[in-house]
Design a protein around this motif. Structure first.
Motif, mmCIF file in Angstrom:
data_model
loop_
_atom_site.group_PDB
_atom_site.id
_atom_site.type_symbol
_atom_site.label_atom_id
_atom_site.label_comp_id
_atom_site.label_asym_id
_atom_site.label_seq_id
_atom_site.Cartn_x
_atom_site.Cartn_y
_atom_site.Cartn_z
ATOM 1 N N SER A 1 0.831 -1.203 0.000
ATOM 2 C CA SER A 1 0.000 0.000 0.000
ATOM 3 C C SER A 1 0.867 1.254 0.000
ATOM 4 O O SER A 1 0.597 2.218 -0.736
ATOM 5 N N ASN B 1 -6.082 1.083 -4.361
ATOM 6 C CA ASN B 1 -4.786 1.640 -4.776
ATOM 7 C C ASN B 1 -4.359 1.124 -6.146
ATOM 8 O O ASN B 1 -3.776 1.872 -6.949
ATOM 9 N N PHE C 1 1.114 3.974 -3.026
ATOM 10 C CA PHE C 1 0.824 5.365 -2.693
ATOM 11 C C PHE C 1 1.965 6.277 -3.144
ATOM 12 O O PHE C 1 1.742 7.384 -3.653
#
Length: 224
Positions: A45, A89, A49
């Motif tokens: 994640s 995501n 990001f």
């Protein structure tokens, strides 16, 4: 990692992610069973990001196959909330790379799930991003249908914020406009309204999930 991301120290953040991924080598089998899934979810994640936040969407796409392998391996150890965050995501990454069908594929993993009570904010943002992805691929007939569906979902959950009202209204306008000049005027109106909304501190959170202003600029200025 979070601090490095906020300070735009991407090199340091990527270095910390690699250190985190080396932790399993130091753990016993008992400790590893509990930690492996958590390390996988957080590191992936964070990495996604970073790629999205720096606009390096194509580079991010390069790690998707390893993420898919991890998801298969750790399927039973990952909570649905964590899966939803990762799916979102991945959808965002593909959206930023201009690969809209792949973005829709990952977002549909959230939208087609019966687990609507978990990660409600992610579920809501997935619907918003899904609308934009279908707009990008030109699915006008389907777009009107899924916009109405998103409206019903959000009203039912009593989660409707001003930016959502604006997005839903303008997507409907855009889906009904076949004239380029008119569509450009709608996009500019939308940009002005979104700026007013996000200039208030009340609804700043959505910018953490999707950079609406940059997307609108790309449409108005004709750039990626």
């Amino acid at each position: 990692i979070d601090d490095c991301t906020i300070l735009k120290k991407d090199k340091e953040a990527f270095g910390l992610i690699e250190k985190m991924r080396s932790i399993p080598e130091m753990l016993s089998n008992t400790e590893l069973a509990d930690a492996e899934a958590k390390i996988f979810i957080y590191s992936c994640s964070a990495e996604l990001f970073l790629y999205a936040g720096s606009g390096k969407f194509e580079e991010g796409v390069g790690i998707v196959s390893s993420i898919e392998n991890g998801l298969r391996k750790l399927e039973d150890k990952i909570s649905m909330d964590s899966k939803f965050v990762l799916y979102y995501n991945l959808g965002y990454l593909y959206f930023g790379a201009g690969r809209y069908p792949k973005a829709i594929f990952w977002l549909n993993k959230i939208l087609n799930s019966t687990e609507t009570l978990v990660a409600e904010d992610i579920h809501c943002f997935s619907r918003m991003l899904n609308l934009l992805a279908h707009y990008e691929v030109g699915n006008k007939d389907l777009l009107r249908y899924i916009t109405k569906s998103a409206q019903r979902f959000i009203y039912k959950k009593k989660m409707l914020h001003q930016y959502e009202k604006s997005l839903l209204a303008y997507i409907l306008k855009l889906s009904g406009s076949g004239i380029e000049k008119k569509r450009m005027l709608i996009l500019k109106e939308f940009k002005n309204e979104i700026q007013k909304i996000f200039n208030s501190s009340v609804e700043i959170q959505p910018m953490q999930y999707f950079d609406f202003a940059s997307w609108l600029d790309s449409k108005i200025l004709g750039k990626t």
